[in-house]
Scaffold this active site. Structure first.
Site, short mmCIF file in Angstrom:
data_model
loop_
_atom_site.label_atom_id
_atom_site.label_comp_id
_atom_site.label_asym_id
_atom_site.label_seq_id
_atom_site.Cartn_x
_atom_site.Cartn_y
_atom_site.Cartn_z
N TRP A 131 0.87 -1.19 0.00
CA TRP A 131 0.00 0.00 0.00
C TRP A 131 0.90 1.23 0.00
O TRP A 131 1.83 1.33 0.82
CB TRP A 131 -0.88 -0.05 1.25
CG TRP A 131 -1.78 1.14 1.43
CD1 TRP A 131 -2.56 1.74 0.48
CD2 TRP A 131 -2.01 1.84 2.65
NE1 TRP A 131 -3.25 2.78 1.04
CE2 TRP A 131 -2.94 2.86 2.36
CE3 TRP A 131 -1.54 1.71 3.95
CZ2 TRP A 131 -3.39 3.76 3.33
CZ3 TRP A 131 -1.99 2.59 4.91
CH2 TRP A 131 -2.90 3.59 4.60
N ASP A 212 -0.44 -5.80 9.55
CA ASP A 212 -1.43 -4.77 9.26
C ASP A 212 -2.73 -5.47 8.86
O ASP A 212 -2.79 -6.13 7.82
CB ASP A 212 -0.92 -3.87 8.12
CG ASP A 212 -1.87 -2.72 7.83
OD1 ASP A 212 -2.87 -2.57 8.55
OD2 ASP A 212 -1.60 -1.96 6.87
N LYS A 247 -13.01 -0.26 7.07
CA LYS A 247 -13.74 -1.00 6.04
C LYS A 247 -14.80 -1.91 6.64
O LYS A 247 -15.95 -1.88 6.22
CB LYS A 247 -12.76 -1.85 5.21
CG LYS A 247 -12.08 -1.08 4.11
CD LYS A 247 -10.92 -0.28 4.59
CE LYS A 247 -10.28 0.51 3.46
NZ LYS A 247 -9.09 1.23 3.88
C1 LMR Z 1 -6.72 2.48 -0.35
O1 LMR Z 1 -5.70 1.80 -0.43
O2 LMR Z 1 -7.28 2.96 -1.33
C2 LMR Z 1 -7.35 2.71 1.00
O3 LMR Z 1 -6.63 2.06 1.99
C3 LMR Z 1 -7.59 4.15 1.29
C4 LMR Z 1 -6.36 4.96 1.50
O4 LMR Z 1 -6.33 5.71 2.49
O5 LMR Z 1 -5.42 4.90 0.71
#
Ligand code: LMR
Length: 400
Positions: A131, A212, A247
């Site tokens: 992420w 996480d 979520k």
């Molecule tokens: C995402 O990956 O789109 C979500 O976790 C929202 C974010 O804050 O990035």
């Protein structure tokens, strides 16, 4: 004072919202930021949340400070949900230090700040890819980011042997950031056997698992999605975990999360907690209460909890239905089994596996927006836009 600052581009994920809002195409589709949307393209407040809020409105008698730890009852209920049946033993052992945070991001940042206090600049190994926000959340706290191989874009699966090989470069005491389930951005999750093998490697090399868990209940079910976290808690001497309620409770903007540390011995816990509380006090002082109070109410009431489980299952099953729909629709358009992998992945995200200019073309010509990496939020698809989405994708692919 600030004249020397240069303009930086918008956050890669949040920037998509802007592009989408400016587009006047009536068929436009937002597959960017990870928020759940129902069949009517709405991110509705869950019924159980509404009920808990109604209850709080009537019964809450004070909004006085709770302190840097936040709501301790909320944290206990969340640890029980995350850690499952084994939670009683481990929570009573005194080896867990946990507190309420402003969302999963707050949990990750507070964890990183505390780790950096204890071991400045220590390495944290993150999956390639991970992420996008993991890097600033952990790196800006002072940790050194390293990557281990994870998703193979060619085979569209986890390259597990490369992952294990890559992690052999980690040194004793390094952290390994792992997505508990619903890997963001790939949707490719570790199997139970792979979790076992990974635990063995982390034990052998004395690496510290840093889990996480932002999507418990969005992959398979509440228990299966927590398998890796629970295994780590059972097998490893120490671990860090971060949980988000954004979520699975749909509480995105209320910022609800938990950070937890499992210590080698209960004797470590009081000092660790004192630093944790000081870290929190120095950043945001105390977490916001409302969302956590709502979650505590839902988890503490048999009736609301049962209602929540039904709503959670509905969200998960709809996403799975859309995964199947995408794979079937693309097969019917002559792409054979090219998109079948989407069906076997889990959670909100998958990479389409198309190149950046195809991503750009989908945005510019069809109003279909996704991350540059071709990550899509599957929950942005529904029965009304699936055909338009697949038709547009097929046209772009056929023309390339
Ligand atoms: C995402 O990956 O789109 C979500 O976790 C929202 C974010 O804050 O990035």
């Amino acid at each position: 004072m600030f004249e020397h600052l240069q303009l930086i581009p918008p956050d890669p994920l949040l920037g998509i919202i802007d592009k989408f809002n400016k587009d006047t195409n009536p068929n436009k589709i937002d597959l960017g930021v990870g928020v759940y949307k129902d069949e009517n393209n709405q991110t509705a407040v869950l019924d159980c949340v509404k009920q808990a809020e109604t209850f709080l409105l009537k019964k809450q008698t004070s909004k006085s400070y709770l302190g840097p730890n936040g709501d301790k009852n909320f944290t206990r209920l969340m640890c029980q949900l995350a850690l499952g049946e084994q939670s009683a033993g481990i929570l009573e052992s005194g080896r867990i230090s946990a507190l309420q945070t402003p969302g999963g991001c707050g949990a990750l940042r507070v964890a990183a700040e505390l780790v950096n206090r204890s071991k400045p600049g220590v390495k944290v190994w993150v999956s390639d890819p991970t992420w996008a926000n993991h890097v600033p959340l952990l790196g800006d706290a002072g940790l050194t980011i390293e990557k281990y191989p994870y998703y193979d874009h060619g085979t569209k699966t986890i390259d597990f042997s490369a992952m294990l090989e890559g992690l052999k470069a980690a040194q004793s005491g390094d952290l390994v950031l792992l997505h508990a389930c619903c890997h963001n951005p790939s949707g490719a999750d570790l199997s139970q056997q792979q979790w076992h093998d990974l635990c063995d490697l982390m034990l052998e090399r004395e690496l510290v698992p840093f889990i996480d868990m932002a999507y418990q209940g969005f992959g398979e079910d509440l228990d299966k999605d927590a398998f890796g976290l629970r295994l780590v808690i059972e097998k490893c001497p120490e671990a860090i975990f971060c949980i988000s309620c954004s979520k699975n409770f749909g509480l995105y903007r209320d910022r609800v999360g938990v950070v937890g540390f499992m210590n080698v011995s209960k004797d470590t816990s009081p000092a660790l907690m004192s630093h944790l509380v000081q870290v929190v006090r120095g950043i945001y002082s105390m977490p916001p209460d409302h969302g956590a109070a709502v979650v505590a109410n839902i988890l503490g009431s048999e009736e609301l909890r049962a209602g929540w489980l039904v709503e959670l299952n509905t969200m998960r099953e709809r996403i799975q239905h859309m995964r199947r729909g995408l794979a079937d629709n693309m097969a019917a358009k002559g792409f054979g089994e090219d998109f079948r992998f989407v069906e076997s992945e889990r959670g909100m995200f998958s990479f389409l596996g198309i190149n950046p200019s195809q991503v750009q073309q989908l945005g510019d010509e069809y109003g279909i927006y996704m991350a540059d990496s071709s990550r899509i939020n599957i929950a942005g698809l529904n029965a009304n836009n699936l055909e338009y989405f697949c038709g547009s994708l097929a046209t772009v692919l056929s023309a390339s």
